[in-house]
Design a protein around this motif. Structure first.
Motif, PDB file in Angstrom:
ATOM      1  N   TRP A   1       1.069   4.431  -2.720  1.00  0.00           N
ATOM      2  CA  TRP A   1       0.760   5.940  -2.376  1.00  0.00           C
ATOM      3  C   TRP A   1       2.022   6.046  -3.148  1.00  0.00           C
ATOM      4  CZ3 TRP A   1       3.733   8.643   0.674  1.00  0.00           C
ATOM      5  CH2 TRP A   1       3.435   9.806   0.974  1.00  0.00           C
TER       6      TRP A   1
ATOM      7  N   LEU B   1      -3.029   5.126  -4.212  1.00  0.00           N
ATOM      8  CA  LEU B   1      -3.968   5.802  -3.170  1.00  0.00           C
ATOM      9  C   LEU B   1      -3.545   6.269  -2.331  1.00  0.00           C
ATOM     10  CD1 LEU B   1      -3.383   2.164  -0.593  1.00  0.00           C
ATOM     11  CD2 LEU B   1      -5.095   2.805  -1.976  1.00  0.00           C
TER      12      LEU B   1
ATOM     13  N   GLU C   1      -6.649   7.046   1.835  1.00  0.00           N
ATOM     14  CA  GLU C   1      -6.831   5.517   1.972  1.00  0.00           C
ATOM     15  C   GLU C   1      -5.757   4.867   2.208  1.00  0.00           C
ATOM     16  OE1 GLU C   1      -9.629   5.687  -2.666  1.00  0.00           O
ATOM     17  OE2 GLU C   1      -7.088   6.638  -2.323  1.00  0.00           O
TER      18      GLU C   1
ATOM     19  N   SER D   1       0.622  -1.283   0.129  1.00  0.00           N
ATOM     20  CA  SER D   1      -0.418   0.029  -0.402  1.00  0.00           C
ATOM     21  C   SER D   1       0.771   0.792   0.013  1.00  0.00           C
ATOM     22  CB  SER D   1      -1.033   0.094   1.120  1.00  0.00           C
ATOM     23  OG  SER D   1      -1.703  -1.087   0.980  1.00  0.00           O
TER      24      SER D   1
END
Length: 246
Positions: free
Chosen positions: A80, A90, A94, A76
């Motif tokens: 990002w 993201l 989020e 994740s």
């Protein structure tokens, strides 16, 4: 993420559920292996890794169209970072929601696995943070990040489920750490004093090694696939899948 994505709450639920089930698979199969083959650590690892390969593949197939099936804070975070220049991937809120959901799910997964096998939930005493283990985590995480985002960059995200499952299965055996490669899973495995556990004192070193590995993986990705940042939205969750479930 694009406006066609499912709402954040639904994606967070998918990340919590997926990470919880992943840790349930890892810890549960570790307990089963320890009980079935008490005198053969190699066989225990084979049983544990086989269950993890199969279970992770299924989880990605089921939940990938909802959240992207990250199940991993470093995936994740990389998503990002890659999306900052092109406005993909993201957003920061989020990212926070994903990491919280993943970590909570991982802890819950250990508790569920312990309960299924009627093993009390307790803090692991298994120390793992040797220099060799930490190097293993750097290598395992770098390879995972390179794999996931290379598939997205080359429009082969549909292969993520079998490819990631195969990589993690292989990394169980070719890394000294048995390839945690995931800060949330590392934290979750604190809560099972079994074959799959990790002592709290080993966790900070593992997480730092995983973050270093993620940085190495991103560096290799951008050298090999310079346009990768433009495909951050296609990590497991493809745009076609977004439209199908929104």
């Amino acid at each position: 993420m694009t406006s066609q994505q499912p709402p954040l709450w639904r994606r967070a639920v998918a990340e919590l559920l997926g990470t919880s089930l992943l840790v349930t698979i890892v810890v549960g199969s570790g307990i089963a292996a320890q009980q079935l083959s008490p005198n053969d650590v190699g066989l225990q690892l084979l049983q544990n890794s086989t269950a993890t390969v199969l279970g992770l593949t299924v989880l990605i197939l089921v939940l990938g169209p909802v959240s992207g099936a990250h199940f991993n804070p470093v995936v994740s975070l990389a998503d990002w970072i890659l999306g900052r220049r092109s406005g993909t991937g993201l957003a920061l809120p989020e990212l926070g929601a994903y990491v919280v959901a993943q970590t909570a799910g991982a802890v819950g997964g250990s508790v569920v696995a312990n309960a299924m096998f009627e093993v009390g939930t307790s803090i692991s005493a298994t120390e793992r943070a040797t220099p060799g283990h930490l190097l293993g985590e750097v290598i395992a995480t770098a390879g995972l990040i390179l794999l996931v985002f290379a598939l997205a960059a080359t429009k082969r995200g549909v292969l993520a489920a079998p490819a990631v499952g195969a990589y993690i299965g292989a990394a169980y055996w070719f890394t000294s750490s048995t390839s945690f490669a995931n800060p949330a899973v590392t934290v979750g495995r604190i809560f099972s004093d079994t074959f799959a556990g990790i002592a709290p004192a080993s966790v900070p070193g593992f997480v730092v090694a995983q973050l270093i590995g993620a940085a190495v993986g991103l560096g290799l990705l951008l050298i090999l696939f310079p346009a990768a940042a433009r495909t951050a939205d296609d990590v497991v969750l493809t745009r076609g899948a977004e439209r199908a479930i929104s």
